[in-house]
Design an enzyme around this catalytic site. Structure first.
Site, PDB file in Angstrom:
ATOM      1  N   SER A 140       0.837  -1.208   0.000  1.00  0.00           N
ATOM      2  CA  SER A 140       0.000   0.000   0.000  1.00  0.00           C
ATOM      3  C   SER A 140       0.868   1.252   0.000  1.00  0.00           C
ATOM      4  O   SER A 140       2.058   1.217   0.348  1.00  0.00           O
ATOM      5  CB  SER A 140      -0.912  -0.007   1.231  1.00  0.00           C
TER       6      SER A 140
HETATM    7  C1  LIG Z   1      -3.383  -4.155   0.012  1.00  0.00           C
HETATM    8  S1  LIG Z   1      -2.782  -5.778   0.179  1.00  0.00           S
HETATM    9  C2  LIG Z   1      -2.020  -5.745   1.763  1.00  0.00           C
HETATM   10  C3  LIG Z   1      -0.797  -4.899   1.891  1.00  0.00           C
HETATM   11  C4  LIG Z   1       0.147  -5.407   2.946  1.00  0.00           C
HETATM   12  N1  LIG Z   1      -0.329  -5.220   4.293  1.00  0.00           N
HETATM   13  C5  LIG Z   1       1.555  -4.915   2.786  1.00  0.00           C
HETATM   14  O1  LIG Z   1       2.131  -4.392   3.744  1.00  0.00           O
HETATM   15  O2  LIG Z   1       2.109  -5.087   1.716  1.00  0.00           O
HETATM   16  C6  LIG Z   1      -4.247  -6.698   0.551  1.00  0.00           C
HETATM   17  C7  LIG Z   1      -3.987  -8.175   0.770  1.00  0.00           C
HETATM   18  O3  LIG Z   1      -5.144  -8.740   1.369  1.00  0.00           O
HETATM   19  C8  LIG Z   1      -5.249 -10.069   0.916  1.00  0.00           C
HETATM   20  N2  LIG Z   1      -6.592 -10.608   1.176  1.00  0.00           N
HETATM   21  C9  LIG Z   1      -7.718 -10.536   0.409  1.00  0.00           C
HETATM   22  N3  LIG Z   1      -8.726 -11.184   1.010  1.00  0.00           N
HETATM   23  C10 LIG Z   1      -8.242 -11.672   2.168  1.00  0.00           C
HETATM   24  C11 LIG Z   1      -8.791 -12.452   3.223  1.00  0.00           C
HETATM   25  N4  LIG Z   1     -10.055 -12.856   3.194  1.00  0.00           N
HETATM   26  N5  LIG Z   1      -7.999 -12.775   4.261  1.00  0.00           N
HETATM   27  C12 LIG Z   1      -6.693 -12.386   4.304  1.00  0.00           C
HETATM   28  N6  LIG Z   1      -6.113 -11.658   3.337  1.00  0.00           N
HETATM   29  C13 LIG Z   1      -6.872 -11.304   2.288  1.00  0.00           C
HETATM   30  C14 LIG Z   1      -4.869  -9.966  -0.553  1.00  0.00           C
HETATM   31  O4  LIG Z   1      -4.519 -11.225  -1.073  1.00  0.00           O
HETATM   32  C15 LIG Z   1      -3.739  -8.961  -0.496  1.00  0.00           C
HETATM   33  O5  LIG Z   1      -2.499  -9.612  -0.404  1.00  0.00           O
END
Ligand SMILES: C[S@@+](CC[C@H](N)C(=O)[O-])C[C@H]1O[C@@H](n2cnc3c(N)ncnc32)[C@H](O)[C@@H]1O
Length: 385
Positions: free
Chosen positions: A94
């Protein structure tokens, strides 16, 4: 420090984030210490000038390194890993401003046990581990490949939080209760499991993306009774939790024959494009109409047809926005008059002085959530047909 080195770029990022007011004192040493570039893959897509531009580390090492420390969101996965036509970004690092502002919202203190939902690259989990000790940090990621990459990156950077592959909407009961839960993936409804897994007085910070549009970060404080309430803190556009991506019914389910079917005709002087161009207006409208969504289709010469639908598949409406016109044709069908509802919700927002995100809030109970304006007992009435 060598100009262009990761250390120099990171120091410049810290300075920028401090100067902009995004980075609070308590997080400075963590952002200064964690090597963000070590969490990024060989190929990244940076959100520059409104589009995602690809950059490969081996082909453009200097540019890649600059992007690693630029204040932009960086896409690291498309289409849940299928990457066929790159239609939907599904994992990212992000935007640093948003990362540190949300960590500031979290209000952590040494010793706090924290659960992160949406590990992604692992960068945020590394920041949490740096500040709170890795043994206090658990992070849950739904995608197996993304989980494995984050685990590897975290270990090689020297951080050892618990990294779990699973659906974060169930939280992670094994190490509950938590002092803090932070989600870096957006959702419409705060899962009851998060309330149950947070200590009384604990805080949940998460982006919320209502169906109609707009999106903002909410900061909820959990009460003794297992409910939670708190204000939105800032606007935010995050990827949706996989399980809460909305699968809309097909238009045929609403309108089996040809448009306009048996719909009623009327006219409005309100151009729907006013809402389309205003993220905050969409958000305010969405809080009043949580089960309504829209799609827009261009019909030439800059005109747009707005289609409105309800999730119960009972009603639809269309409005034609024609540039230069002063009134617009409306068609509405079903027990609800969806365009009238949208217009009323928008007018209510303007009549109350166009409140910003921070004046809105959410109260969440195991049975569901309600939105409010200024104080929890000033509930925004939802339309219930
Ligand atoms: C914006 S990214 C996160 C950024 C991260 N915190 C970083 O520091 O790089 C959102 C993430 O949430 C994950 N995601 C989507 N649905 C999810 C779920 N139900 N449970 C856990 N993770 C999930 C996606 O696969 C993705 O990797």
């Amino acid at each position: 420090m060598t100009p262009g080195s990761p250390e120099a770029l990171r120091a410049a990022l810290v300075t920028n984030l401090v100067n902009s007011g995004a980075l609070s004192e308590e997080w400075v040493s963590s952002v200064a210490a964690v090597p963000r570039h070590e969490f990024l893959p060989e190929t990244i897509w940076a959100d520059e000038n409104g589009g995602d531009t690809e950059c490969s580390r081996s082909e453009s090492p200097d540019r890649w390194m600059k992007l690693a420390y630029a204040d932009v969101p960086i896409v690291t996965q498309w289409d849940d890993g299928a990457e066929a036509d790159r239609s939907m970004p599904t994992s990212s690092a992000s935007m640093p401003t948003m990362v540190v502002e949300m960590l500031g919202d979290l209000g952590t203190a040494p010793g706090h046990r924290v659960l992160e939902i949406g590990t992604g690259t692992g960068y945020n989990a590394a920041l949490l581990s740096h500040r709170l000790d890795a043994e206090n940090v658990s992070t849950v990621e739904v995608d197996a490949k993304v989980t494995a990459q984050a685990r590897t990156a975290l270990r090689s950077a020297g951080y050892t939080p618990e990294v779990v592959c699973g659906d974060g909407s169930f939280g992670w009961g094994a190490r509950a209760p938590y002092d803090r839960i932070i989600s870096t993936v957006s959702l419409r409804d705060i899962p009851p499991a998060w309330l149950a897994q947070t200590k009384p007085g604990g805080v949940i910070v998460s982006p919320v993306s209502p169906l109609f549009g707009g999106g903002a970060v909410v900061r909820l404080t959990v009460g003794d009774d297992g409910t939670a309430s708190g204000p939105f803190t800032r606007s935010a556009a995050f990827m949706m939790l996989r399980q809460q991506r909305y699968q809309a019914a097909s238009v045929d389910d609403y309108l089996p024959g040809d448009w306009p079917g048996g719909s009623g005709q009327s006219w409005t002087e309100f151009d729907p494009e006013i809402i389309g161009g205003d993220w905050l207006a969409q958000f305010a409208t969405a809080l009043a109409l949580p089960d309504v969504y829209y799609r827009r289709h261009e019909f030439g010469d800059g005109g747009w047809t707005w289609w409105l639908f309800d999730t119960a598949v009972t009603s639809w409406a269309t409005v034609d926005s024609v540039p230069g016109e002063s009134r617009f044709e409306v068609r509405q069908s079903g027990p609800r008059r969806l365009w009238d509802e949208v217009e009323a919700a928008y007018n209510q927002w303007t009549a109350t002085g166009r409140p910003g995100y921070e004046r809105y809030g959410l109260t969440v109970t195991p049975a569901g959530q309600t939105a409010w304006l200024d104080k929890p007992d000033n509930v925004i009435p939802e339309h219930r047909p």
